[in-house]
Design an enzyme around this catalytic site. Structure first.
Site, PDB file in Angstrom:
ATOM      1  N   LYS A  11       0.846  -1.194   0.000  1.00 21.90           N
ATOM      2  CA  LYS A  11       0.000   0.000   0.000  1.00 21.90           C
ATOM      3  C   LYS A  11       0.877   1.238   0.000  1.00 21.90           C
ATOM      4  CE  LYS A  11      -4.160   1.234  -0.553  1.00 21.90           C
ATOM      5  NZ  LYS A  11      -4.882   0.794  -1.718  1.00 21.90           N
ATOM      6  N   SER A  17      -8.249  -0.481  -5.813  1.00 25.23           N
ATOM      7  CA  SER A  17      -8.639  -0.289  -4.428  1.00 25.23           C
ATOM      8  C   SER A  17     -10.158  -0.154  -4.337  1.00 25.23           C
ATOM      9  CB  SER A  17      -7.904   0.913  -3.831  1.00 25.23           C
ATOM     10  OG  SER A  17      -7.776   0.741  -2.430  1.00 25.23           O
TER      11      SER A  17
END
Length: 587
Positions: free
Chosen positions: A188, A384
């Site tokens: 991330k 995402s």
């Protein structure tokens, strides 16, 4: 004094009246005097492709209920693709000219446009291309042409793909301006620049992987059009062997070095005109407007809804560049309840955003699936939160160049405690309970608050992975192994089971029609954005009034404005984010 007061009142009254009359006339003109003029297409015409103003898939529909005005824009890529399809069978259109075109579209959008031009060529009509300079993405599109021209002192950019990411850890330490990060997912990397001074091996690995996959897909298309092997294209890119017109011609990237007048003479020859005769051309946007506003087919009641989710995901109504909870949920509900709509195609082009809003849209898709199938078509990116709202579809289509995955979540908290300490500023808290103050910008992040925030992130990550596992019929462990916030190209996502098939929006709509067993149907586009009176003065429906954003955009250009928008969106982020780690601009 009374006399002066009366005079003043009269002057003010006249001024107010004139202002109201002025705005009233402008509103009436906007409502009823819009540009309904259609462009006449002459015989033996050429369609001129210039897409500098086209950014989004969907141009949008806007409802200003307060003043009873509705507007539908036809400047989206989907409108252009429909226009090219119509031109294929239009006897008046003999070919397409791509002249000094500069694209703002993403790679997957460019692929869709390229496919449309390839299909147009099957009608035996010509596609020709000329430019003073070709950017790498522009060349990817233009290489589909029958003949590619380059100015004698022009340039062609062909060197492979790269991206550059800025890191702020040392800057934070020197200035005291700090960003506290809570995340789940070793990939991330949206927050990695705040934690490190250089790129992590994991981040470098994922970027290299998906850039290579995107390049391979682009190179394969160029190889087929230019009849150059992929290996040779890679050699050209590595050695920068197309950087001059002569080198580009020698390596077969172009067909002719010439000035623009020669290019036009060659088009005239194809139209069987003399060099001293002028040929008729039609701007693609004018032709698109003609095509969009022509009589629709009312012979069938069957419809397929196409709902566009483009932009960052956030709360509120949403707009062309924001996937809002309000417009998305309303669109899904309307499409579900309409008996004439047989299937729903969700077109996703989003880097993600608010985890909460992503969950709410996911839930609405679950409800919609009870009444009719929902098919997803991924555009440039569905990452995402963009993947969150796609994962429970009946079937997922993606382009090989689509950026997807990034199944991970994070939260960021700006902290100014070091700055305030440096300049002698102190803040004191008074609270009735131990955790009443929550988080303070001016105090170091307390361990107890970090624990609470981390628990929130972990909970949302677990929910996210569970949603994907259920939608994709995988185990939690299987999804977790390819998640952790990692980004994938569409071609790799197919191998991993994150998508079902490589293809564009047309393929997704075609599949939906087969699924509901209908070949006789029309498509209807959503969302319809609900706007108020203030939006009317700043939007495209009222061109005489411009918003601050429009003025800035005109002053600094579309590309620079996008950078400002990125900074502004970062400042507005609230709550836990399911957001794409970074933005990739391929030139």
């Amino acid at each position: 004094m009374k006399f002066l007061g009366n005079v003043t009142s009269t002057i003010v009254g006249i001024f107010v009246f004139l202002m109201l009359a002025f705005f009233g006339i402008m509103i009436i003109g906007a409502l009823f005097g819009g540009d309904s003029k259609s462009t006449y297409v002459e015989d033996n015409s050429v369609l001129e492709l210039n897409l500098e103003e086209v950014v989004n898939d969907y141009g949008g529909k806007f409802n200003y209920e307060e003043i009873g005005y509705f507007e539908a824009n036809h400047n989206g890529l989907i409108d252009v693709l429909k226009a090219i399809e119509a031109a294929k069978t239009d006897d008046k259109i003999k070919g397409i000219s791509i002249l000094n075109n500069s694209l703002l579209l993403g790679v997957a959008q460019t692929k869709a446009l390229r496919d449309a031009l390839e299909d147009f060529k099957s009608s035996k009509k010509f596609v020709m291309s000329y430019a003073n300079t070709y950017s790498q993405k522009d060349y990817y599109l233009n290489s589909v042409a029958d003949k590619v021209y380059l100015n004698p002192i022009g340039e062609l950019d062909f060197k492979g793909l790269s991206t550059e990411i800025m890191y702020f850890k040392d800057f934070q330490e020197k200035t005291g301006l700090k960003m506290e990060v809570i995340r789940h997912g070793k990939y991330k990397s949206a927050v990695e620049p705040f934690l490190l001074s250089e790129m992590s091996p994991e981040n470098r690995d994922q970027i290299t992987t998906f850039l290579t996959s995107i390049w391979n897909a682009m190179a394969l298309d160029i190889s087929k059009s230019r009849k150059i092997s992929v290996a040779q294209l890679n050699n050209i890119a590595t050695g920068l062997l197309g950087r001059t017109p002569e080198m580009a011609l020698q390596n077969k990237l172009i067909d002719k070095i010439a000035y623009e007048d020669v290019y036009h003479d060659d088009i005239k020859a194809k139209l069987k005109l003399k060099t001293d005769e002028e040929y008729s051309f039609v701007n693609i946007m004018d032709y698109t407007e003609n095509n969009a506003t022509s009589l629709s087919d009312f012979s069938t009641k069957n419809k397929i809804a196409v709902i566009y989710a483009q932009g960052e995901i956030g709360s509120g109504e949403g707009d062309l560049n924001v996937v809002g909870e309000g417009s998305m949920r309303r669109s899904l509900q309307e499409a579900s309840k309409d008996e004439n709509i047989k299937a729903i195609v969700l077109r996703v082009d989003s880097p993600g955003g608010s985890a909460l809003t992503s969950e709410l849209i996911w839930r609405e898709i679950e409800i919609a699936k009870k009444s009719k199938p929902v098919i997803v078509s991924m555009g440039n990116l569905a990452a995402s939160g963009g993947y969150y709202i796609a994962c429970n579809a009946n079937k997922i289509f993606a382009e090989a160049t689509t950026i997807t995955g990034s199944i991970g979540v994070f939260g960021t908290l700006p902290n100014l405690s070091e700055v305030t300490k440096k300049y002698g500023i102190n803040t004191e808290l008074v609270e009735t309970h131990e955790n009443a103050s929550g988080y303070s910008l001016f105090k170091p992040l307390e361990d107890s608050y970090r624990v609470f925030a981390q628990q929130s992130v972990e909970s949302i990550y677990k929910t996210f992975v569970t949603r994907v596992a259920t939608g994709r019929k995988m185990t939690f462990a299987q999804v977790d192994a390819i998640a952790q916030g990692r980004v994938w190209a569409g071609s790799d996502a197919l191998k991993l089971g994150l998508v079902d098939q490589i293809g564009g929006l047309d393929q997704a709509i075609g599949y939906a029609s087969k699924l509901v067993k209908t070949t006789d149907y029309t498509t209807v586009d959503y969302p319809k954005y609900e706007k108020d009176f203030r939006d009317f003065f700043g939007g495209s429906g009222f061109p005489l009034m411009k918003t601050r954003e429009n003025l800035i955009k005109e002053e600094i250009g579309e590309a620079n404005y996008k950078m400002i928008e990125q900074i502004r969106r970062l400042n507005k982020q609230k709550g836990v984010q399911a957001l794409m780690p970074f933005e990739i601009n391929i030139k």
